[in-house]
Design a protein around this motif. Structure first.
Motif, PDB file in Angstrom:
ATOM      1  N   LEU A   1      -2.380   0.468  -2.326  1.00  0.00           N
ATOM      2  CA  LEU A   1      -3.376  -0.551  -2.656  1.00  0.00           C
ATOM      3  C   LEU A   1      -4.177  -0.127  -3.879  1.00  0.00           C
ATOM      4  O   LEU A   1      -4.088   1.007  -4.347  1.00  0.00           O
ATOM      5  CB  LEU A   1      -4.293  -0.798  -1.452  1.00  0.00           C
ATOM      6  CG  LEU A   1      -3.593  -1.395  -0.226  1.00  0.00           C
ATOM      7  CD1 LEU A   1      -4.573  -1.507   0.925  1.00  0.00           C
ATOM      8  CD2 LEU A   1      -2.971  -2.750  -0.535  1.00  0.00           C
ATOM      9  N   ALA A   2      -5.010  -1.020  -4.359  1.00  0.00           N
ATOM     10  CA  ALA A   2      -5.712  -0.878  -5.642  1.00  0.00           C
ATOM     11  C   ALA A   2      -6.264   0.512  -5.922  1.00  0.00           C
ATOM     12  O   ALA A   2      -5.973   1.090  -6.954  1.00  0.00           O
ATOM     13  CB  ALA A   2      -6.821  -1.915  -5.735  1.00  0.00           C
ATOM     14  N   TYR A   3      -7.083   1.048  -5.038  1.00  0.00           N
ATOM     15  CA  TYR A   3      -7.733   2.328  -5.324  1.00  0.00           C
ATOM     16  C   TYR A   3      -6.938   3.519  -4.807  1.00  0.00           C
ATOM     17  O   TYR A   3      -7.274   4.662  -5.093  1.00  0.00           O
ATOM     18  CB  TYR A   3      -9.148   2.346  -4.752  1.00  0.00           C
ATOM     19  CG  TYR A   3     -10.026   1.300  -5.398  1.00  0.00           C
ATOM     20  CD1 TYR A   3     -10.491   1.453  -6.691  1.00  0.00           C
ATOM     21  CD2 TYR A   3     -10.361   0.144  -4.715  1.00  0.00           C
ATOM     22  CE1 TYR A   3     -11.280   0.489  -7.298  1.00  0.00           C
ATOM     23  CE2 TYR A   3     -11.155  -0.837  -5.300  1.00  0.00           C
ATOM     24  CZ  TYR A   3     -11.602  -0.659  -6.597  1.00  0.00           C
ATOM     25  OH  TYR A   3     -12.380  -1.619  -7.185  1.00  0.00           O
ATOM     26  N   GLY A   4      -5.912   3.275  -4.018  1.00  0.00           N
ATOM     27  CA  GLY A   4      -5.036   4.325  -3.528  1.00  0.00           C
ATOM     28  C   GLY A   4      -5.724   5.375  -2.675  1.00  0.00           C
ATOM     29  O   GLY A   4      -6.854   5.199  -2.224  1.00  0.00           O
ATOM     30  N   LEU A   5      -5.027   6.444  -2.444  1.00  0.00           N
ATOM     31  CA  LEU A   5      -5.526   7.591  -1.678  1.00  0.00           C
ATOM     32  C   LEU A   5      -5.211   8.867  -2.465  1.00  0.00           C
ATOM     33  O   LEU A   5      -4.391   9.683  -2.049  1.00  0.00           O
ATOM     34  CB  LEU A   5      -4.871   7.625  -0.292  1.00  0.00           C
ATOM     35  CG  LEU A   5      -5.221   6.470   0.633  1.00  0.00           C
ATOM     36  CD1 LEU A   5      -4.326   6.453   1.867  1.00  0.00           C
ATOM     37  CD2 LEU A   5      -6.681   6.530   1.039  1.00  0.00           C
TER      38      LEU A   5
ATOM     39  N   GLU B   1       3.958   7.983  -3.100  1.00  0.00           N
ATOM     40  CA  GLU B   1       2.497   8.035  -3.087  1.00  0.00           C
ATOM     41  C   GLU B   1       1.962   9.387  -2.630  1.00  0.00           C
ATOM     42  O   GLU B   1       0.891   9.801  -3.043  1.00  0.00           O
ATOM     43  CB  GLU B   1       1.923   6.951  -2.170  1.00  0.00           C
ATOM     44  CG  GLU B   1       2.441   5.555  -2.438  1.00  0.00           C
ATOM     45  CD  GLU B   1       2.189   5.093  -3.869  1.00  0.00           C
ATOM     46  OE1 GLU B   1       1.126   5.408  -4.416  1.00  0.00           O
ATOM     47  OE2 GLU B   1       3.063   4.426  -4.423  1.00  0.00           O
ATOM     48  N   MET B   2       2.693  10.048  -1.722  1.00  0.00           N
ATOM     49  CA  MET B   2       2.224  11.323  -1.179  1.00  0.00           C
ATOM     50  C   MET B   2       3.391  12.067  -0.536  1.00  0.00           C
ATOM     51  O   MET B   2       4.316  11.435  -0.043  1.00  0.00           O
ATOM     52  CB  MET B   2       1.120  11.095  -0.151  1.00  0.00           C
ATOM     53  CG  MET B   2       1.590  10.427   1.119  1.00  0.00           C
ATOM     54  SD  MET B   2       0.273   9.956   2.253  1.00  0.00           S
ATOM     55  CE  MET B   2      -0.438   8.574   1.398  1.00  0.00           C
TER      56      MET B   2
ATOM     57  N   ALA C   1       2.742   5.968   9.947  1.00  0.00           N
ATOM     58  CA  ALA C   1       3.036   6.551   8.637  1.00  0.00           C
ATOM     59  C   ALA C   1       3.223   5.473   7.570  1.00  0.00           C
ATOM     60  O   ALA C   1       2.660   5.577   6.474  1.00  0.00           O
ATOM     61  CB  ALA C   1       4.270   7.446   8.719  1.00  0.00           C
ATOM     62  N   GLN C   2       3.989   4.442   7.886  1.00  0.00           N
ATOM     63  CA  GLN C   2       4.238   3.397   6.891  1.00  0.00           C
ATOM     64  C   GLN C   2       2.949   2.665   6.523  1.00  0.00           C
ATOM     65  O   GLN C   2       2.739   2.311   5.369  1.00  0.00           O
ATOM     66  CB  GLN C   2       5.292   2.403   7.404  1.00  0.00           C
ATOM     67  CG  GLN C   2       5.735   1.420   6.336  1.00  0.00           C
ATOM     68  CD  GLN C   2       6.374   2.117   5.133  1.00  0.00           C
ATOM     69  OE1 GLN C   2       7.244   2.960   5.276  1.00  0.00           O
ATOM     70  NE2 GLN C   2       5.933   1.763   3.936  1.00  0.00           N
ATOM     71  N   ARG C   3       2.065   2.451   7.497  1.00  0.00           N
ATOM     72  CA  ARG C   3       0.777   1.810   7.215  1.00  0.00           C
ATOM     73  C   ARG C   3      -0.052   2.638   6.246  1.00  0.00           C
ATOM     74  O   ARG C   3      -0.699   2.103   5.358  1.00  0.00           O
ATOM     75  CB  ARG C   3      -0.030   1.631   8.507  1.00  0.00           C
ATOM     76  CG  ARG C   3       0.248   0.330   9.179  1.00  0.00           C
ATOM     77  CD  ARG C   3      -0.851   0.092  10.176  1.00  0.00           C
ATOM     78  NE  ARG C   3      -0.270   0.101  11.504  1.00  0.00           N
ATOM     79  CZ  ARG C   3      -0.952   0.184  12.619  1.00  0.00           C
ATOM     80  NH1 ARG C   3      -2.253   0.309  12.587  1.00  0.00           N
ATOM     81  NH2 ARG C   3      -0.360   0.153  13.773  1.00  0.00           N
ATOM     82  N   ILE C   4      -0.054   3.946   6.441  1.00  0.00           N
ATOM     83  CA  ILE C   4      -0.836   4.824   5.564  1.00  0.00           C
ATOM     84  C   ILE C   4      -0.235   4.833   4.162  1.00  0.00           C
ATOM     85  O   ILE C   4      -0.957   4.760   3.169  1.00  0.00           O
ATOM     86  CB  ILE C   4      -0.934   6.240   6.167  1.00  0.00           C
ATOM     87  CG1 ILE C   4      -1.751   6.180   7.464  1.00  0.00           C
ATOM     88  CG2 ILE C   4      -1.547   7.223   5.165  1.00  0.00           C
ATOM     89  CD1 ILE C   4      -1.702   7.435   8.292  1.00  0.00           C
ATOM     90  N   ILE C   5       1.084   4.879   4.081  1.00  0.00           N
ATOM     91  CA  ILE C   5       1.743   4.839   2.773  1.00  0.00           C
ATOM     92  C   ILE C   5       1.435   3.517   2.081  1.00  0.00           C
ATOM     93  O   ILE C   5       1.119   3.488   0.888  1.00  0.00           O
ATOM     94  CB  ILE C   5       3.258   5.067   2.925  1.00  0.00           C
ATOM     95  CG1 ILE C   5       3.520   6.525   3.335  1.00  0.00           C
ATOM     96  CG2 ILE C   5       4.001   4.714   1.631  1.00  0.00           C
ATOM     97  CD1 ILE C   5       4.927   6.809   3.770  1.00  0.00           C
ATOM     98  N   HIS C   6       1.489   2.416   2.817  1.00  0.00           N
ATOM     99  CA  HIS C   6       1.154   1.106   2.244  1.00  0.00           C
ATOM    100  C   HIS C   6      -0.293   1.100   1.749  1.00  0.00           C
ATOM    101  O   HIS C   6      -0.587   0.578   0.671  1.00  0.00           O
ATOM    102  CB  HIS C   6       1.371  -0.006   3.266  1.00  0.00           C
ATOM    103  CG  HIS C   6       0.893  -1.341   2.806  1.00  0.00           C
ATOM    104  ND1 HIS C   6       1.445  -2.012   1.738  1.00  0.00           N
ATOM    105  CD2 HIS C   6      -0.119  -2.119   3.252  1.00  0.00           C
ATOM    106  CE1 HIS C   6       0.797  -3.135   1.551  1.00  0.00           C
ATOM    107  NE2 HIS C   6      -0.160  -3.237   2.456  1.00  0.00           N
ATOM    108  N   SER C   7      -1.196   1.694   2.518  1.00  0.00           N
ATOM    109  CA  SER C   7      -2.605   1.758   2.115  1.00  0.00           C
ATOM    110  C   SER C   7      -2.775   2.552   0.824  1.00  0.00           C
ATOM    111  O   SER C   7      -3.626   2.238  -0.003  1.00  0.00           O
ATOM    112  CB  SER C   7      -3.452   2.379   3.215  1.00  0.00           C
ATOM    113  OG  SER C   7      -3.453   1.543   4.354  1.00  0.00           O
ATOM    114  N   ALA C   8      -1.951   3.579   0.645  1.00  0.00           N
ATOM    115  CA  ALA C   8      -2.020   4.387  -0.568  1.00  0.00           C
ATOM    116  C   ALA C   8      -1.563   3.598  -1.792  1.00  0.00           C
ATOM    117  O   ALA C   8      -1.906   3.937  -2.918  1.00  0.00           O
ATOM    118  CB  ALA C   8      -1.173   5.640  -0.410  1.00  0.00           C
TER     119      ALA C   8
END
Length: 144
Positions: free
Chosen positions: A93-97, A116-117, A84-91
């Motif tokens: 990033l520059a272009y987000g989710l 983020e979500m 979960a934390q990895r996905i939140i961190h990815s969100a």
């Protein structure tokens, strides 16, 4: 150990829960789960809805992870608590989710909080005993 009947019942319940969250035929659902019963149940539930299961490699991180999820164009992510934390961190990033409307987190860990979500626990979305799904007919158009 699970019987076929138990797996069928659990996946039907999960399918109804996913449908209640707005998952429809043709929509993608991203999963980032270890090999466990929930990975199987979720895969079957998504397929019972006619939706598209997009399992993500659990080793991915950062931009590689963000790109895979973003490319799937999903509104729903189901993941293990460890991811979960990895996905939140990815969100973040520059272009987000931006397409993600909800992340369901599996496990007994603490629910993640994210700006983020929205994040909810998978256990709160396991469905109810409802009738079986009626598959819609598939019409194939074969070249002549």
């Amino acid at each position: 150990m699970f019987t076929y009947a138990e797996v069928d019942r659990l996946s039907t319940r999960m399918g109804h829960a996913l449908a209640a969250l707005g998952v429809v035929s043709g929509q993608t659902v991203v999963t980032m789960l270890d090999n466990n019963i929930d990975a199987v149940i979720t895969w079957l539930a998504v397929n019972k809805l006619g939706a598209v299961s997009v399992p993500i490699n659990t080793a991915l991180r950062g931009e590689f992870l963000r790109h895979q999820i973003a490319d799937a164009g999903t509104a729903l992510v189901i993941c293990g608590a460890d991811y979960a934390q990895r996905i939140i961190h990815s969100a973040q990033l520059a272009y987000g989710l931006p397409d993600i409307k909800l992340m369901l987190q599996r496990g007994h860990g603490k629910e993640m909080i994210s700006d983020e979500m929205p994040v909810a626990l998978l256990d709160a979305h396991r469905g109810t005993n409802a009738p079986l799904f009626r598959p819609s007919p598939i019409h194939l158009i074969l070249p002549t």
